[in-house]
Design a protein around this motif. Structure first.
Motif, PDB file in Angstrom:
ATOM      1  N   LEU A  11       9.263   4.307   6.823  1.00 31.30           N
ATOM      2  CA  LEU A  11       8.062   5.003   7.291  1.00 31.30           C
ATOM      3  C   LEU A  11       7.680   6.143   6.356  1.00 31.30           C
ATOM      4  O   LEU A  11       6.507   6.343   6.061  1.00 31.30           O
ATOM      5  CB  LEU A  11       8.272   5.525   8.712  1.00 31.30           C
ATOM      6  CG  LEU A  11       8.260   4.461   9.815  1.00 31.30           C
ATOM      7  CD1 LEU A  11       8.769   5.047  11.124  1.00 31.30           C
ATOM      8  CD2 LEU A  11       6.869   3.866   9.980  1.00 31.30           C
ATOM      9  N   LEU A  12       8.683   6.881   5.879  1.00 34.83           N
ATOM     10  CA  LEU A  12       8.405   7.954   4.923  1.00 34.83           C
ATOM     11  C   LEU A  12       7.762   7.406   3.651  1.00 34.83           C
ATOM     12  O   LEU A  12       6.832   8.001   3.107  1.00 34.83           O
ATOM     13  CB  LEU A  12       9.693   8.715   4.583  1.00 34.83           C
ATOM     14  CG  LEU A  12      10.220   9.636   5.680  1.00 34.83           C
ATOM     15  CD1 LEU A  12      11.621  10.131   5.325  1.00 34.83           C
ATOM     16  CD2 LEU A  12       9.270  10.796   5.902  1.00 34.83           C
ATOM     17  N   GLU A  13       8.241   6.270   3.188  1.00 31.54           N
ATOM     18  CA  GLU A  13       7.668   5.651   1.995  1.00 31.54           C
ATOM     19  C   GLU A  13       6.231   5.196   2.236  1.00 31.54           C
ATOM     20  O   GLU A  13       5.394   5.267   1.344  1.00 31.54           O
ATOM     21  CB  GLU A  13       8.534   4.476   1.547  1.00 31.54           C
ATOM     22  CG  GLU A  13       9.870   4.924   0.995  1.00 31.54           C
ATOM     23  CD  GLU A  13      10.839   3.786   0.759  1.00 31.54           C
ATOM     24  OE1 GLU A  13      10.439   2.597   0.885  1.00 31.54           O
ATOM     25  OE2 GLU A  13      12.007   4.069   0.466  1.00 31.54           O
ATOM     26  N   ARG A  14       5.936   4.756   3.466  1.00 31.71           N
ATOM     27  CA  ARG A  14       4.580   4.306   3.784  1.00 31.71           C
ATOM     28  C   ARG A  14       3.587   5.460   3.826  1.00 31.71           C
ATOM     29  O   ARG A  14       2.387   5.249   3.773  1.00 31.71           O
ATOM     30  CB  ARG A  14       4.541   3.553   5.111  1.00 31.71           C
ATOM     31  CG  ARG A  14       5.327   2.252   5.131  1.00 31.71           C
ATOM     32  CD  ARG A  14       4.785   1.119   4.263  1.00 31.71           C
ATOM     33  NE  ARG A  14       4.879   1.239   2.844  1.00 31.71           N
ATOM     34  CZ  ARG A  14       5.961   1.015   2.085  1.00 31.71           C
ATOM     35  NH1 ARG A  14       7.100   0.701   2.632  1.00 31.71           N
ATOM     36  NH2 ARG A  14       5.910   1.128   0.784  1.00 31.71           N
ATOM     37  N   ASP A  56      -3.134   2.249   1.286  1.00 33.21           N
ATOM     38  CA  ASP A  56      -4.039   2.037   2.413  1.00 33.21           C
ATOM     39  C   ASP A  56      -3.973   3.207   3.395  1.00 33.21           C
ATOM     40  O   ASP A  56      -2.900   3.562   3.884  1.00 33.21           O
ATOM     41  CB  ASP A  56      -3.675   0.737   3.132  1.00 33.21           C
ATOM     42  CG  ASP A  56      -4.638   0.413   4.249  1.00 33.21           C
ATOM     43  OD1 ASP A  56      -5.733  -0.080   3.939  1.00 33.21           O
ATOM     44  OD2 ASP A  56      -4.303   0.684   5.415  1.00 33.21           O
ATOM     45  N   GLU A  57      -5.132   3.784   3.681  1.00 28.58           N
ATOM     46  CA  GLU A  57      -5.188   4.935   4.582  1.00 28.58           C
ATOM     47  C   GLU A  57      -4.684   4.596   5.985  1.00 28.58           C
ATOM     48  O   GLU A  57      -4.003   5.397   6.623  1.00 28.58           O
ATOM     49  CB  GLU A  57      -6.621   5.462   4.659  1.00 28.58           C
ATOM     50  CG  GLU A  57      -6.760   6.669   5.570  1.00 28.58           C
ATOM     51  CD  GLU A  57      -8.189   7.174   5.648  1.00 28.58           C
ATOM     52  OE1 GLU A  57      -8.366   8.290   6.158  1.00 28.58           O
ATOM     53  OE2 GLU A  57      -9.122   6.463   5.222  1.00 28.58           O
ATOM     54  N   GLY A  58      -5.002   3.400   6.467  1.00 27.68           N
ATOM     55  CA  GLY A  58      -4.549   2.996   7.798  1.00 27.68           C
ATOM     56  C   GLY A  58      -3.038   2.944   7.900  1.00 27.68           C
ATOM     57  O   GLY A  58      -2.464   3.352   8.912  1.00 27.68           O
ATOM     58  N   VAL A  59      -2.397   2.440   6.864  1.00 30.69           N
ATOM     59  CA  VAL A  59      -0.932   2.381   6.839  1.00 30.69           C
ATOM     60  C   VAL A  59      -0.359   3.792   6.827  1.00 30.69           C
ATOM     61  O   VAL A  59       0.583   4.096   7.555  1.00 30.69           O
ATOM     62  CB  VAL A  59      -0.423   1.563   5.628  1.00 30.69           C
ATOM     63  CG1 VAL A  59       1.093   1.643   5.514  1.00 30.69           C
ATOM     64  CG2 VAL A  59      -0.877   0.116   5.727  1.00 30.69           C
TER      65      VAL A  59
END
Length: 75
Positions: free
Chosen positions: A55-58, A63-66
């Motif tokens: 999650l930290l990597e995302r 992508d803004e939504g991600v």
């Protein structure tokens, strides 16, 4: 009782599947966003070191939504 462990087994399987989808989010942003949202809804049950790291990597995803879904999941 074989059913007593079913909940924890399902939680482990779900964490693994959503983690795989989250890590594959570069291929399909909708999948990454949905995985982050689902992990956020799981709350503490999803808070393993591997998932938290993913999650930290995302948060750096293109992508803004991600990025937003990952930020919400980490709250």
């Amino acid at each position: 009782d074989p059913w007593a462990e079913a909940g924890s087994l399902l939680a482990r399987l779900a964490r693994q599947k959503f983690s795989n989808w989250l890590n594959a989010s570069g291929e399909d942003d909708d999948v990454g966003e949905a995985a982050a949202e689902a992990l956020g809804r799981m709350g503490a049950a999803a808070a393993t070191p591997e998932i938290l790291q993913a999650l930290l990597e995302r948060l750096q995803d293109e992508d803004e939504g991600v990025r937003k879904a990952a930020a919400r999941a980490l709250r």
